[in-house]
Write a protein that holds these residues in place. Structure first.
Motif, PDB file in Angstrom:
ATOM      1  N   SER A 179       0.828  -1.211   0.000  1.00 39.42           N
ATOM      2  CA  SER A 179       0.000   0.000   0.000  1.00 39.42           C
ATOM      3  C   SER A 179       0.854   1.250   0.000  1.00 39.42           C
ATOM      4  CB  SER A 179      -0.923  -0.013   1.227  1.00 39.42           C
ATOM      5  OG  SER A 179      -0.163  -0.068   2.420  1.00 39.42           O
ATOM      6  N   ASP A 180       1.990   1.224   0.702  1.00 46.71           N
ATOM      7  CA  ASP A 180       2.889   2.373   0.678  1.00 46.71           C
ATOM      8  C   ASP A 180       3.564   2.524  -0.679  1.00 46.71           C
ATOM      9  OD1 ASP A 180       2.318   2.924   3.333  1.00 46.71           O
ATOM     10  OD2 ASP A 180       3.893   1.585   4.053  1.00 46.71           O
ATOM     11  N   SER A 181       3.847   1.406  -1.346  1.00 46.98           N
ATOM     12  CA  SER A 181       4.431   1.479  -2.683  1.00 46.98           C
ATOM     13  C   SER A 181       3.469   2.112  -3.674  1.00 46.98           C
ATOM     14  CB  SER A 181       4.829   0.074  -3.151  1.00 46.98           C
ATOM     15  OG  SER A 181       5.334   0.100  -4.459  1.00 46.98           O
ATOM     16  N   VAL A 182       2.179   1.750  -3.578  1.00 46.68           N
ATOM     17  CA  VAL A 182       1.170   2.378  -4.440  1.00 46.68           C
ATOM     18  C   VAL A 182       1.052   3.861  -4.131  1.00 46.68           C
ATOM     19  CG1 VAL A 182      -1.293   2.418  -4.976  1.00 46.68           C
ATOM     20  CG2 VAL A 182      -0.094   0.251  -4.799  1.00 46.68           C
ATOM     21  N   ALA A 183       1.141   4.209  -2.850  1.00 47.91           N
ATOM     22  CA  ALA A 183       1.050   5.617  -2.475  1.00 47.91           C
ATOM     23  C   ALA A 183       2.208   6.415  -3.044  1.00 47.91           C
ATOM     24  CB  ALA A 183       1.012   5.745  -0.952  1.00 47.91           C
ATOM     25  N   ARG A 184       3.389   5.821  -3.049  1.00 45.90           N
ATOM     26  CA  ARG A 184       4.534   6.556  -3.589  1.00 45.90           C
ATOM     27  C   ARG A 184       4.456   6.674  -5.100  1.00 45.90           C
ATOM     28  NH1 ARG A 184       7.093   2.754  -0.069  1.00 45.90           N
ATOM     29  NH2 ARG A 184       7.534   3.692   1.951  1.00 45.90           N
ATOM     30  N   ARG A 185       3.988   5.635  -5.761  1.00 42.60           N
ATOM     31  CA  ARG A 185       3.924   5.665  -7.214  1.00 42.60           C
ATOM     32  C   ARG A 185       2.840   6.611  -7.718  1.00 42.60           C
ATOM     33  NH1 ARG A 185       7.970   4.363 -10.573  1.00 42.60           N
ATOM     34  NH2 ARG A 185       8.745   2.257 -10.276  1.00 42.60           N
ATOM     35  N   MET A 186       1.639   6.502  -7.166  1.00 46.78           N
ATOM     36  CA  MET A 186       0.481   7.195  -7.711  1.00 46.78           C
ATOM     37  C   MET A 186       0.042   8.403  -6.892  1.00 46.78           C
ATOM     38  SD  MET A 186      -1.839   3.894  -8.720  1.00 46.78           S
ATOM     39  CE  MET A 186      -1.134   2.541  -9.645  1.00 46.78           C
ATOM     40  N   GLY A 187       0.619   8.576  -5.725  1.00 47.21           N
ATOM     41  CA  GLY A 187       0.160   9.660  -4.878  1.00 47.21           C
ATOM     42  C   GLY A 187      -1.159   9.361  -4.204  1.00 47.21           C
ATOM     43  N   PHE A 188      -1.570   8.096  -4.174  1.00 44.94           N
ATOM     44  CA  PHE A 188      -2.835   7.708  -3.550  1.00 44.94           C
ATOM     45  C   PHE A 188      -2.556   7.212  -2.145  1.00 44.94           C
ATOM     46  CE2 PHE A 188      -5.832   4.183  -2.607  1.00 44.94           C
ATOM     47  CZ  PHE A 188      -6.968   4.964  -2.430  1.00 44.94           C
ATOM     48  N   ILE A 189      -2.999   7.984  -1.141  1.00 42.29           N
ATOM     49  CA  ILE A 189      -2.829   7.618   0.259  1.00 42.29           C
ATOM     50  C   ILE A 189      -4.186   7.172   0.781  1.00 42.29           C
ATOM     51  CG2 ILE A 189      -2.060   8.415   2.520  1.00 42.29           C
ATOM     52  CD1 ILE A 189      -0.378  10.485   1.121  1.00 42.29           C
ATOM     53  N   PRO A 190      -4.360   5.906   1.125  1.00 50.23           N
ATOM     54  CA  PRO A 190      -5.707   5.406   1.463  1.00 50.23           C
ATOM     55  C   PRO A 190      -6.201   5.804   2.842  1.00 50.23           C
ATOM     56  CG  PRO A 190      -4.108   3.635   1.571  1.00 50.23           C
ATOM     57  CD  PRO A 190      -3.374   4.826   1.058  1.00 50.23           C
ATOM     58  N   LEU A 191      -5.327   6.231   3.749  1.00 51.98           N
ATOM     59  CA  LEU A 191      -5.758   6.493   5.122  1.00 51.98           C
ATOM     60  C   LEU A 191      -6.779   7.626   5.229  1.00 51.98           C
ATOM     61  CD1 LEU A 191      -2.441   6.019   7.153  1.00 51.98           C
ATOM     62  CD2 LEU A 191      -4.330   4.429   6.867  1.00 51.98           C
TER      63      LEU A 191
END
Length: 602
Positions: A403-415
């Protein structure tokens, strides 16, 4: 007799020469008078020279130019496209590329959408279970407090670490979610909705644009705050402290998630006001904002890396829009007492917003690839790069959560989005009685099933994409680690001998990690990472004298004298190094492995 024949031949030659001279004179006179419309060298489109046709054309044309002759020439003139074959083939390939863009782009968008959905469902399904497991491990601490080497209940040694780094990060995420959810109860959604509804249309349009910019800025800086918190909590304690402490980092993370949740709530309220407006003017203006995005991005210069960043940003923006539409539908259905007839009133507007998003993305990417000569196959490389992140997070030596890898790649932070969705669902759905709690439990089991199935399908597809892109060997390369400037200098006990590939031993200094053999390509990508143990020097045995650490400093290797180059040779070598091409796979994997790349376009 011979003299007579010779004179006859000479006379025939003279006659032919005279005729040729007369023809040349007539041609020159016609050129001077302007009666001849062609030059002695005909155009290359004809390919041959016929003097008789030219003479017939000269006799048919009048001496003075006329409108009739000009119109006839315009109606009968021709040209041959095959003489510029390469140019027209290139134009045809551009058309075919634009026709392939929607299919290739939607493949990437669908794959990225399910990646974001997997990271988003992880917060609701597996994260609570991981937090419970970490709490159970903490509760078993008293049974290991006795002076025994190994606990008979949990099989854990008394000197081992209490929690693994991944469990510490899970605990921090759970605490952040719990605190932010309790703080969101003090924010009144209804009051915010009526406050936004009282504003004018133009003011709301400006507010919505400002909220989009603020969302990108929050996403860019927010993941850095969370990464700083995770590293501060799991950093090895033997290193020199160069941070402000765990509690300030934790408070910063809670404050960020709370502010970002409020920002997304204002976005959802503005979109809800646009849906409930009578003339739908605000919704039309907000949809036209997507087409303004085409003007700001199409006519800029893009490279493959910049287009990759824009694609990731578009995936994140599309997924966030879908979640905002879900929140709007939940709020509207609650106001109408969950009347299914009102849902059919909302669906046309929902589809209109979704279709506008898809149309804008297709038009934008089609013209960007056209103006920058980027092939349509580049989207398969982007998809392989995202698949590489997913597969590498399942490795034995994984260094980040997916989930942190997706956040870094796409700028999507799910929290923040998860906090807002929980707040809206809890306020919209009333749970009372045993039957309601049973339905909630069954719904949770359905979410877990969906998450597991989605993860399995994504992992299988990702392995196919990585194998197709020939990036398997990169999966087993150890991540590059830069030594920290604040780290303590290694002691003499840290100096060990690491075997090289040739069998020789070379004395090296170990700063943060022991000498480990390289990972073999046969290791599974689904095995869990091994727990981190303390670094102890190997025992000294007389049977193995070669394993004893050498306390003598290593002998310095003789330095090779650098060749002296002239200024011209130095400039030529520098230019050749800059012009050396790099493979696109390396570029896509090396850039922004640990930074936000979905919200920054150079």
């Amino acid at each position: 007799m011979a003299d007579v024949s010779g004179t006859e031949l000479s006379e025939q030659k003279e006659v032919e020469i005279d005729l040729k001279r007369k023809q040349d004179r007539r041609w020159e006179c016609a050129q001077r008078s302007g009666k001849a419309g062609v030059t002695p060298e005909l155009p290359e489109t004809l390919g041959f020279y016929d003097i008789s046709s030219v003479r017939r054309e000269q006799r048919g044309l009048s001496a003075d130019p006329s409108l009739t002759r000009f119109i006839c020439a315009e109606l009968t003139r021709g040209y041959f496209l095959e003489h510029n074959e390469a140019k027209y083939k290139e134009r045809r390939e551009r058309v075919y590329t634009c026709m392939r863009i929607p299919k290739e782009l939607e493949k990437l968008m669908i794959f990225g959408f399910f990646l974001c959905a997997d990271a988003f469902l992880y917060v609701f399904t597996l994260l609570p279970l991981r937090v419970l497991l970490a709490l159970l491990r903490m509760l078993t601490l008293p049974c290991c407090g006795f002076r025994v080497h190994t606990c008979p209940f949990c099989q854990r040694s008394s000197g081992s670490q209490l929690l693994q780094p991944a469990q510490v990060c899970d605990m921090l995420k759970g605490l952040i979610l719990l605190l932010c959810f309790s703080m969101m109860h003090y924010v009144d959604y209804s009051m915010m909705y009526h406050l936004i509804r009282g504003q004018s249309v133009i003011k709301l349009y400006i507010i919505y644009n400002m909220l989009e910019v603020a969302d990108r800025l929050f996403s860019s800086f927010g993941q850095d705050i969370l990464d700083a918190l995770y590293w501060t909590a799991t950093e090895p304690k033997e290193r020199k402290r160069d941070n402000i402490g765990l509690i300030p980092h934790f408070l910063m993370a809670v404050f960020y998630v709370f502010l970002h949740s409020i920002l997304i709530m204002v976005q959802a309220s503005t979109l809800n006001v646009a849906f409930n407006s009578h003339n739908k003017s605000l919704l039309t203006i907000m949809m036209s904002n997507n087409f303004v995005e085409i003007k700001g991005s199409v006519f800029k210069k893009f490279e493959k890396n910049n287009l990759f960043q824009m694609s990731n940003s578009d995936i994140k923006e599309r997924f966030t829009s879908y979640v905002l539409l879900l929140i709007v539908c939940l709020r509207n259905m609650e106001q109408f007492s969950w009347n299914p007839e009102h849902l059919w009133v909302l669906l046309p507007d929902v589809f209109m917003v979704v279709y506008s998003e898809v149309a804008v993305d297709i038009i934008k990417h089609a013209f960007i690839t056209k103006f920058n000569d980027i092939p349509a196959d580049v989207y398969s490389e982007y998809r392989a790069s995202l698949a590489f992140d997913l597969v590498s997070s399942r490795q034995k030596n994984a260094y980040t959560d997916y989930s942190d890898s997706v956040a870094r790649r796409m700028g999507f932070i799910p929290l923040p989005l998860a906090v807002l969705l929980i707040r809206v669902v809890m306020s919209s759905v009333k749970v009372q009685g045993a039957m309601s709690y049973s339905c909630v439990f069954l719904f949770y089991l359905g979410l877990v099933t969906m998450k597991v199935l989605n993860s399995i399908v994504l992992l299988g597809k990702s392995c196919v994409y990585v194998k197709r892109a020939k990036m398997e060997e990169k999966l087993f390369e150890r991540p590059p680690t830069a030594p920290s400037a604040s780290a303590k200098s290694p002691s003499r006990a840290d100096v060990a001998r690491c075997p090289k590939a040739s069998g020789e031993f070379k004395t090296t200094q170990i700063v943060a990690a022991p000498c480990t053999p390289p990972c073999s390509s046969s290791s599974s990508v689904t095995t869990q990472p091994a727990p981190r143990t303390e670094l102890f020097p190997p025992p000294l045995t007389p049977a193995n004298p070669a394993s004893r650490p050498s306390f003598a400093p290593p002998e310095p290797e003789p330095e090779q004298p650098e060749p002296v180059l002239s200024k011209e040779e130095d400039h030529a070598a520098h230019d050749a190094e800059e012009l050396q091409p790099r493979s696109p796979e390396n570029d896509l994997l090396e850039i922004d492995r640990f930074t936000i790349c979905g919200n920054r376009i150079d």
